[in-house]
Design an enzyme around this catalytic site. Structure first.
Site, mmCIF file in Angstrom:
data_model
loop_
_atom_site.group_PDB
_atom_site.id
_atom_site.type_symbol
_atom_site.label_atom_id
_atom_site.label_comp_id
_atom_site.label_asym_id
_atom_site.label_seq_id
_atom_site.Cartn_x
_atom_site.Cartn_y
_atom_site.Cartn_z
ATOM 1 C CG HIS A 135 -1.875 1.174 1.176
ATOM 2 N ND1 HIS A 135 -1.606 2.393 1.758
ATOM 3 C CD2 HIS A 135 -3.079 1.309 0.565
ATOM 4 C CE1 HIS A 135 -2.603 3.222 1.517
ATOM 5 N NE2 HIS A 135 -3.501 2.594 0.795
ATOM 6 C CG HIS A 146 -11.573 6.214 4.710
ATOM 7 N ND1 HIS A 146 -11.508 7.561 4.978
ATOM 8 C CD2 HIS A 146 -10.639 5.973 3.776
ATOM 9 C CE1 HIS A 146 -10.551 8.098 4.250
ATOM 10 N NE2 HIS A 146 -10.022 7.165 3.510
ATOM 11 N NE ARG A 154 -11.586 18.606 -4.413
ATOM 12 C CZ ARG A 154 -11.235 17.709 -3.485
ATOM 13 N NH1 ARG A 154 -11.874 17.689 -2.318
ATOM 14 N NH2 ARG A 154 -10.262 16.856 -3.706
ATOM 15 C CB CYS A 167 -12.282 21.465 -9.392
ATOM 16 S SG CYS A 167 -11.434 19.997 -8.743
ATOM 17 C CE1 TYR A 222 -6.752 19.032 -7.110
ATOM 18 C CE2 TYR A 222 -5.504 19.236 -5.080
ATOM 19 C CZ TYR A 222 -6.704 19.083 -5.732
ATOM 20 O OH TYR A 222 -7.860 18.973 -5.015
#
Length: 600
Positions: free
Chosen positions: A167, A191, A266, A316, A451
């Site tokens: 992971h 989650h 956002r 965005c 980003y």
């Protein structure tokens, strides 16, 4: 007792101590949205690592915005834990891997849960009579690879040792070793999904015995999002915690300015307490070239500097991600075309403030912004823009305190935010509390690992350090009306939408086709008399196209825009596809049903 409150974001010392013990060091816990990350470093893993991108993770840097050289050694020592189970901890937006081939989105998809999903959600963490039981003392003893790494969730015990290396997410899970996951999941409820629970249950090894002696530290459930503002019901949410929602497509072109209540939202972290900000907010400027930090209240800014009104569109970089996902699956919030909105912002120019405090542009390469929105460790959302942009009065970067003539709403940065025209929304930090003049760009996760766009063929994002942070966005357009699936019975098809480009480039033409590009119709442009090379806001366009007589069936509308640099949108995703689904700019297409026979 473990007690987490919205106002108190410091982790209990016992958890930090346990984390340091497992990590074998005493470097600062590095996190954003509670997910621990290694600092950006020249030290690379000796195996390919998929750079999962979490809008909630933050890398450590010093208060001046410079990276800490000691972090390079720290990272080298931490490679063993590089793949820690960050998503199971919290890290909003991290992608969870059970095996290298299995990716699960923590940025939840808005799909309706299936009956199977409901079953997984109901069973996760429940007592299983087919598995052995362990005491809390036994669980707390398993905090290393030698003894195995265990965590708990509800009544379940899970061995995550073999999961760790596969992971690539953050390391916050290491704070939960030998204890429960629940404290970390309180901050990011995203989650608590069937996807994550299934992975978790695959790691299940047993049950935890009742805590008769009260040896296990109690966990108090806390709602970190209890002070979130009310939102307009017309917004289209993709996640509730943190809140992310887009503007409905029809409302995008109802007016040139987007009403505050319908402006897309956002958020990477919980919205700060507005009442606290109203009482205590101060903006601090610090960094290289300044003898001492300089502070201002919003009232000071209004009194000392000329006030400007700037109309600009914020977009965005994940806008239209769902279109790129149709080409090949990508990761991130499933934005349609509504992660973009326009407002008139009122504030003072950043260039004026920098001149007033004596900032020397020749010494500064980047200007870093920190917000008051914080993660579980109290670390702020942070991003930066080049100094050349910040110091240039013609770029019109402002510190805004009003939006469409009203006080900034809570979701949009009250009491002060950065508005940087022509730049992606991620750099326009809300709830602004600190500006840092720096030789380096922000070392935060959002600047260094998220980003960014990677090679279209890179299934494994190994180039995170070399890829450049997105600043200005390319030319873009979208069809807002008619909506997909609409039935058209008129002789003419009226098409309406928006177009924009980054860096101040204006829109000079928008072309629409209904035959795959064989024939194009030029749209009429409404740009609100902006200067063509300082065009910060979108252009609304509209056209009417004659439809075939006696036609019945489906027609696909496509649009492309051309900006003042004569850049135009590509026809397909070939060459621009990327695993994060950022900067989707291919021709926007909408399919509608046409039946002109109904007019006969």
């Amino acid at each position: 007792m473990w007690k987490f409150t919205a106002a108190t974001t410091t982790l209990p010392s016992k958890i930090v101590a346990r984390f340091r013990s497992v990590r074998g060091g005493h470097r600062p816990a590095v996190a954003c949205a509670g997910v621990l990350r290694d600092p950006v470093s020249k030290v690379e893993p000796d195996v390919p690592v998929h750079r999962d991108l979490c809008p909630g993770a933050r890398d450590y840097h010093t208060s001046s915005g410079q990276s800490d050289p000691l972090d390079y050694n720290w990272r080298a020592r931490s490679l063993l834990w590089k793949a820690a189970l960050g998503t199971l901890a919290l890290g909003g937006g991290i992608w969870l891997f059970n095996r290298p081939s299995l990716a699960l989105a923590a940025e939840a998809q808005p799909n309706k849960p299936s009956k199977k999903d409901d079953d997984i959600l109901a069973r996760a963490g429940r007592h299983r009579p087919d598995l052995p039981s362990y005491s809390y003392d036994e669980v707390s003893d398993h905090t290393s690879r030698e003894k195995r790494i265990w965590v708990t969730f509800k009544e379940g015990v899970y061995d995550i040792t073999d999961f760790v290396d596969s992971h690539p997410g953050g390391e916050t899970i290491l704070m939960a070793v030998g204890g429960p996951l629940e404290p970390f999941w309180d901050l990011y409820g995203v989650h608590k999904s069937a996807h994550v629970f299934k992975v978790l249950e695959d790691l299940r090894i047993g049950n935890v015995l009742p805590d008769k002696d009260n040896k296990q530290q109690l966990h108090e459930v806390v709602n970190y999002f209890a002070k979130e503002p009310k939102r307009h019901p017309s917004l289209k949410p993709h996640t509730e915690t943190p809140f992310n929602a887009e503007t409905p497509r029809k409302m995008l072109v109802d007016s040139f300015l987007t009403p505050n209540e319908l402006f897309f939202v956002r958020n990477h972290l919980p919205v700060p307490d507005v009442n606290e900000l109203r009482r205590n907010h101060t903006l601090e400027l610090t960094g290289i070239g300044l003898k001492r930090p300089v502070s201002f209240k919003v009232g000071d800014l209004k009194k000392k500097f000329k006030i400007y009104k700037i109309t600009t569109t914020i977009q965005c970089s994940g806008n239209r991600r769902t279109d790129m996902d149709k080409t090949k699956p990508v990761k991130g919030l499933p934005w349609d075309i509504g992660a973009v909105s326009t407002a008139e912002w009122t504030g003072v120019k950043l260039s004026d403030v920098l001149e007033y405090i004596g900032a020397d542009e020749s010494k500064v390469s980047h200007v870093i912004f920190q917000g008051h929105d914080r993660d579980i460790e109290g670390l702020s959302y942070e991003a930066s823009i080049p100094a050349a942009t910040a110091f240039d009065p013609r770029r019109e970067v402002i510190l805004a305190f009003e939006m469409n003539g009203k006080e900034l709403p809570a979701d949009h940065g009250y009491p002060l935010r950065v508005v940087a025209p022509g730049i992606i929304g991620a750099r326009q930090v809300k709830w602004l509390e600190r500006i840092i003049l720096s030789e380096q760009e922000s070392m935060s996760f959002w600047q260094q690992k998220d980003y960014k766009i990677f090679n279209s063929s890179a299934a494994v994002e190994g180039g995170g350090v070399t890829a450049k942070a997105i600043q200005e966005y390319p030319v873009q357009s979208a069809i807002c009306l008619p909506e997909p699936g609409a039935t058209i019975t008129d002789d003419y098809l009226t098409v309406k939408g928006y177009a924009l480009s980054g860096g101040g480039n204006g829109i000079i033409r928008v072309d629409v086709t209904i035959d795959g590009g064989l024939t194009w119709f030029e749209a009429k442009l409404h740009s609100s008399d902006q200067m063509i090379h300082r065009e910060w806001a979108w252009t609304i366009w509209e056209t009417s196209i004659p439809l075939p007589k006696e036609h019945r069936g489906e027609i696909e509308i496509a649009v492309k825009a051309t900006d003042s640099s004569h850049d135009t949108q590509p026809e397909t995703d070939t060459g621009i596809w990327n695993t994060r689904g950022l900067l989707e700019t291919k021709w926007h297409r909408v399919k509608v049903n046409v039946d002109t026979r109904k007019q006969r």
